[in-house]
Structure formats: structure tokens, C-alpha cells
Design a protein around this motif. Structure first.
Motif, PDB file in Angstrom:
ATOM      1  N   ARG A  46      15.512  35.090  81.284  1.00 51.72           N
ATOM      2  CA  ARG A  46      16.583  34.185  80.862  1.00 51.72           C
ATOM      3  C   ARG A  46      16.437  33.910  79.373  1.00 51.72           C
ATOM      4  N   TRP A  47      17.576  33.729  78.708  1.00 50.45           N
ATOM      5  CA  TRP A  47      17.601  33.445  77.279  1.00 50.45           C
ATOM      6  C   TRP A  47      18.402  32.165  77.067  1.00 50.45           C
ATOM      7  N   PRO A  48      17.787  30.992  77.236  1.00 46.70           N
ATOM      8  CA  PRO A  48      18.524  29.729  77.105  1.00 46.70           C
ATOM      9  C   PRO A  48      19.244  29.632  75.770  1.00 46.70           C
ATOM     10  N   ALA A  49      20.514  29.207  75.836  1.00 40.12           N
ATOM     11  CA  ALA A  49      21.334  29.145  74.628  1.00 40.12           C
ATOM     12  C   ALA A  49      20.750  28.213  73.579  1.00 40.12           C
ATOM     13  N   ASP A  50      20.091  27.133  74.022  1.00 35.02           N
ATOM     14  CA  ASP A  50      19.563  26.180  73.043  1.00 35.02           C
ATOM     15  C   ASP A  50      18.324  26.688  72.315  1.00 35.02           C
ATOM     16  N   GLN A  51      17.793  27.864  72.737  1.00 34.53           N
ATOM     17  CA  GLN A  51      16.643  28.458  72.059  1.00 34.53           C
ATOM     18  C   GLN A  51      17.009  29.707  71.270  1.00 34.53           C
ATOM     19  N   ALA A  52      18.297  30.041  71.229  1.00 43.05           N
ATOM     20  CA  ALA A  52      18.727  31.318  70.658  1.00 43.05           C
ATOM     21  C   ALA A  52      18.262  31.520  69.223  1.00 43.05           C
ATOM     22  N   ARG A  53      18.133  30.449  68.459  1.00 42.05           N
ATOM     23  CA  ARG A  53      17.750  30.569  67.052  1.00 42.05           C
ATOM     24  C   ARG A  53      16.276  30.236  66.816  1.00 42.05           C
ATOM     25  N   HIS A  54      15.509  30.185  67.869  1.00 42.13           N
ATOM     26  CA  HIS A  54      14.123  29.739  67.722  1.00 42.13           C
ATOM     27  C   HIS A  54      13.097  30.689  68.335  1.00 42.13           C
ATOM     28  N   TRP A  55      13.460  31.951  68.536  1.00 44.88           N
ATOM     29  CA  TRP A  55      12.517  32.916  69.076  1.00 44.88           C
ATOM     30  C   TRP A  55      11.680  33.523  67.948  1.00 44.88           C
ATOM     31  N   GLY A 248      11.259  45.987  51.784  1.00 45.41           N
ATOM     32  CA  GLY A 248      11.645  44.718  51.189  1.00 45.41           C
ATOM     33  C   GLY A 248      10.686  43.599  51.550  1.00 45.41           C
ATOM     34  N   SER A 249      10.926  42.455  50.978  1.00 42.01           N
ATOM     35  CA  SER A 249      10.074  41.285  51.170  1.00 42.01           C
ATOM     36  C   SER A 249      10.756  40.276  52.083  1.00 42.01           C
ATOM     37  N   THR A 250       9.975  39.643  52.936  1.00 42.86           N
ATOM     38  CA  THR A 250      10.546  38.595  53.786  1.00 42.86           C
ATOM     39  C   THR A 250      11.106  37.458  52.935  1.00 42.86           C
ATOM     40  N   ASP A 251      10.549  37.270  51.742  1.00 44.37           N
ATOM     41  CA  ASP A 251      11.083  36.227  50.860  1.00 44.37           C
ATOM     42  C   ASP A 251      12.539  36.495  50.485  1.00 44.37           C
ATOM     43  N   ASP A 252      12.932  37.762  50.546  1.00 44.88           N
ATOM     44  CA  ASP A 252      14.296  38.129  50.183  1.00 44.88           C
ATOM     45  C   ASP A 252      15.228  38.171  51.400  1.00 44.88           C
ATOM     46  N   VAL A 258      17.870  34.678  58.845  1.00 44.87           N
ATOM     47  CA  VAL A 258      17.646  33.394  59.517  1.00 44.87           C
ATOM     48  C   VAL A 258      18.900  32.533  59.415  1.00 44.87           C
ATOM     49  N   GLY A 259      19.610  32.660  58.295  1.00 43.12           N
ATOM     50  CA  GLY A 259      20.876  31.945  58.155  1.00 43.12           C
ATOM     51  C   GLY A 259      21.899  32.376  59.193  1.00 43.12           C
ATOM     52  N   TYR A 260      21.858  33.646  59.555  1.00 43.99           N
ATOM     53  CA  TYR A 260      22.741  34.148  60.606  1.00 43.99           C
ATOM     54  C   TYR A 260      22.275  33.719  62.002  1.00 43.99           C
ATOM     55  N   GLY A 261      21.047  33.249  62.106  1.00 42.88           N
ATOM     56  CA  GLY A 261      20.508  32.855  63.404  1.00 42.88           C
ATOM     57  C   GLY A 261      19.702  33.943  64.078  1.00 42.88           C
ATOM     58  N   PHE A 262      19.261  34.970  63.319  1.00 39.06           N
ATOM     59  CA  PHE A 262      18.493  36.061  63.897  1.00 39.06           C
ATOM     60  C   PHE A 262      16.996  35.722  63.944  1.00 39.06           C
ATOM     61  N   ALA A 263      16.281  36.368  64.857  1.00 39.60           N
ATOM     62  CA  ALA A 263      14.817  36.344  64.865  1.00 39.60           C
ATOM     63  C   ALA A 263      14.360  37.582  64.103  1.00 39.60           C
ATOM     64  N   TRP A 274       0.845  45.326  63.503  1.00 38.97           N
ATOM     65  CA  TRP A 274       1.095  44.507  62.297  1.00 38.97           C
ATOM     66  C   TRP A 274       2.535  44.028  62.257  1.00 38.97           C
ATOM     67  N   ARG A 275       2.704  42.773  61.847  1.00 35.98           N
ATOM     68  CA  ARG A 275       4.052  42.220  61.679  1.00 35.98           C
ATOM     69  C   ARG A 275       3.997  41.072  60.691  1.00 35.98           C
ATOM     70  N   GLN A 276       5.089  40.794  60.055  1.00 40.53           N
ATOM     71  CA  GLN A 276       5.238  39.650  59.175  1.00 40.53           C
ATOM     72  C   GLN A 276       6.537  38.944  59.546  1.00 40.53           C
ATOM     73  N   PRO A 277       6.468  37.802  60.208  1.00 41.90           N
ATOM     74  CA  PRO A 277       7.678  37.159  60.703  1.00 41.90           C
ATOM     75  C   PRO A 277       8.372  36.306  59.661  1.00 41.90           C
ATOM     76  N   CYS A 278       9.651  36.132  59.819  1.00 40.79           N
ATOM     77  CA  CYS A 278      10.379  35.143  59.043  1.00 40.79           C
ATOM     78  C   CYS A 278      10.118  33.762  59.637  1.00 40.79           C
ATOM     79  N   PRO A 279      10.111  32.721  58.815  1.00 39.47           N
ATOM     80  CA  PRO A 279       9.915  31.364  59.347  1.00 39.47           C
ATOM     81  C   PRO A 279      11.119  30.956  60.178  1.00 39.47           C
ATOM     82  N   LEU A 280      10.883  30.112  61.167  1.00 40.37           N
ATOM     83  CA  LEU A 280      11.977  29.603  61.974  1.00 40.37           C
ATOM     84  C   LEU A 280      12.819  28.634  61.156  1.00 40.37           C
TER      85      LEU A 280
END
Length: 281
Positions: A46-55, A248-252, A258-263, A274-280
Motif C-alpha cells: 500500500r502507498w498511503p496518499a499522505d506519505q506520497a512525498r515522504h518516501w 550532477g549534484s544533489t544540491d542542484d 523534491v519540489g515536484y514531490g518526487f523521492a 551506494w546512494r546519495q538521497p535528496c532531503p525530504l
């Protein structure tokens, strides 16, 4: 004397059944009592709608699996990943997505011999792979269903459909937009029939048409390719968009995605641990 022995035997049988049932109950009850919310293997994610931008997510197809990565969602190879590994991840409350090639076959695939030469076309994305004729549903469906069953059997609750865009490549077959659309919708229905949550990998030109049929999207390099806005039908419907950039850089790029709501994450193309995540947000 014989009568007494028979009576004892008759009494002993029910007693053995009671003891066996009691032992089974002792073994089963803690599994439910300790973690009531634990989702059993094979149930759709399940993918709760209220968590869509917080994965937070991880995509790993090569190298030793690192179960300690700080991510809510793991996208993994079903053949290389063991049931013991998925069980460990599930014990950490991780959601598991199974990476399945649906539009291509690789020579090293365990089921490659089940796909006749007539449905195998030109060389695909991966070395040693070939595109499949997605018009031949009757031939492909049994093989793909078994690929999905492997995912479910190993404890995955979702499936990501890779290479679901043969129409956009030189596949060796006269495939068009509608052929692919029908095939992808059939795959989504097949996944649901097997208690798996379906996800679309790339195939950006068909996102607007397919977003209602799928629960989430996996995207590679929408920033570099200037395609992120085309994924908004998922985000606007509060469905997760799991996005990766390889350069590219995550800073860019994080500011945009994240503004679009993507993880979003930064990965090496080898897709190791190895991974480098964007901040929530």
C-alpha cells in the motif's frame, strides 16, 4: 488385557493431536502478537496518499545487499535476492519492489528458453538482451506471470515493470503506441491479480495515459532529460514517483524534484549499494 490396550491407543491418538496443535499454536501466536501491522508475504504494497512525498528509497541490483540503508523502499532483483533477505528487510518495515524485465529477455535469464525465437527481436538495452514482441500476449503472459509469482513467493509486495517501452526503440517488430499501451495495462492487471502493486518504469510518453492503471512510477534521469513535468500525473494523484539521477549534484537537482514531490536519489549506473538521497521536504 487387549481391550484395555485398545482403549489406551484410542485415547492416545486424540492426545497426540491436541499436543501437536498446542505446539503449532505456540509457534504461530507470537508471529501475530509481536507485530500486528506486519504485512504477510504476497500481499500488495500500500502507498498511503499522505506519505506520497515522504518516501526514501534504494535501488540495488548488484553487489552484496545492504539491508541497513536508511530507506523506506527497496527496489531489488528477484533472482539475486533471497527470501531470507526480504524477510530481514520486512522485519525492518521496509516496502519491497521487485524489478522485473517485462519487455525484454536476457540470455542469462533462467526462463529464457521458454520464450521462442519468434517473439525475440533486436538487441535490447542490456548486454545479451532482446526486445520482446509485446503483441504476442498469449505467448508472453505465462512466462511473465511466473516472473511475478517468483516476486510474490519471495515476499515482495510490488513489482516494477522494466523495459515496458519497446515501441520507442528499434525492437525488430512493428510496434506502436497502442500496442505498448495495451500490453502495459495487461501487465498492471496481471500484477494485481497476483496481489502485487504495479509500478511503471520510465515510459514517460505514456505516463499520462497509464497513471490511473499503476500505483507508482520509477524514473531515470528526468532532470537530465528535461522530462520531470511529464511525471506529474503520478505526483498529482498522490502516487509515489521514485526518481534517480546518475550525474550532477544533489544540491542542484533535488531542488527541482523534491519540489515536484518526487523521492529522489543519486546513484552510480551500476546500481550497487551506494546512494546519495535528496532531503525530504
Amino acid at each position: 488385557m487387549r481391550i484395555r490396550l485398545r482403549r489406551r491407543a484410542v485415547v492416545a491418538r486424540p492426545l497426540r493431536r491436541i499436543v501437536a496443535a498446542s505446539v503449532a499454536l505456540v509457534l504461530v501466536v507470537p508471529a501475530y502478537g509481536c507485530r500486528v501491522e506486519f504485512t504477510p508475504p504476497g500481499a500488495p504494497t500500500r502507498w498511503p496518499a499522505d506519505q506520497a512525498r515522504h518516501w526514501q528509497w534504494q535501488w540495488q541490483l548488484r553487489g552484496p545487499l545492504d539491508p541497513t540503508v536508511d530507506a523506506d523502499v527497496f527496489l531489488l532483483d528477484p533472482v539475486a535476492t533471497t527470501a531470507a533477505q526480504t524477510a530481514e528487510l520486512r522485519s525492518r518495515d521496509r516496502r519491497l519492489i521487485c524489478h522485473v524485465h517485462v519487455g525484454s529477455v536476457r540470455s542469462a535469464d533462467p526462463d529464457a528458453s521458454r520464450l521462442p525465437a519468434a517473439v525475440q527481436g533486436s538487441s535490447g538495452r542490456q548486454p545479451g538482451s532482446r526486445w520482446l514482441d509485446v503483441r504476442r500476449w498469449d505467448t508472453l503472459e505465462p512466462v511473465l506471470a511466473d516472473r511475478f509469482r517468483l516476486c510474490r513467493g519471495k515476499g515482495f509486495g510490488a513489482v516494477a515493470l522494466a523495459d515496458a517501452d519497446a515501441y520507442a526503440h528499434r525492437s525488430g517488430f512493428p510496434l506502436d503506441f497502442d500496442h505498448q499501451l495495451l500490453f502495459n495495462r495487461r501487465l498492471a492487471r496481471l500484477a494485481r491479480s497476483l496481489d502485487l502493486s504495479p509500478g511503471l518504469v520510465n515510459d514517460v510518453p505514456q505516463v499520462a495515459a497509464l497513471a490511473p492503471d499503476f500505483d507508482f512510477a520509477i524514473n531515470e534521469e528526468c532532470v537530465r532529460l528535461d522530462q520531470c513535468a511529464k511525471l506529474l500525473p503520478f505526483a498529482d494523484a498522490d502516487k509515489p514517483v521514485f526518481h534517480v539521477e546518475y550525474t550532477g549534484s544533489t544540491d542542484d537537482f533535488c531542488v527541482t524534484t523534491v519540489g515536484y514531490g518526487f523521492a529522489s536519489i543519486r546513484k552510480e549506473r551500476t546500481l550497487n549499494a551506494w546512494r546519495q538521497p535528496c532531503p525530504l521536504p
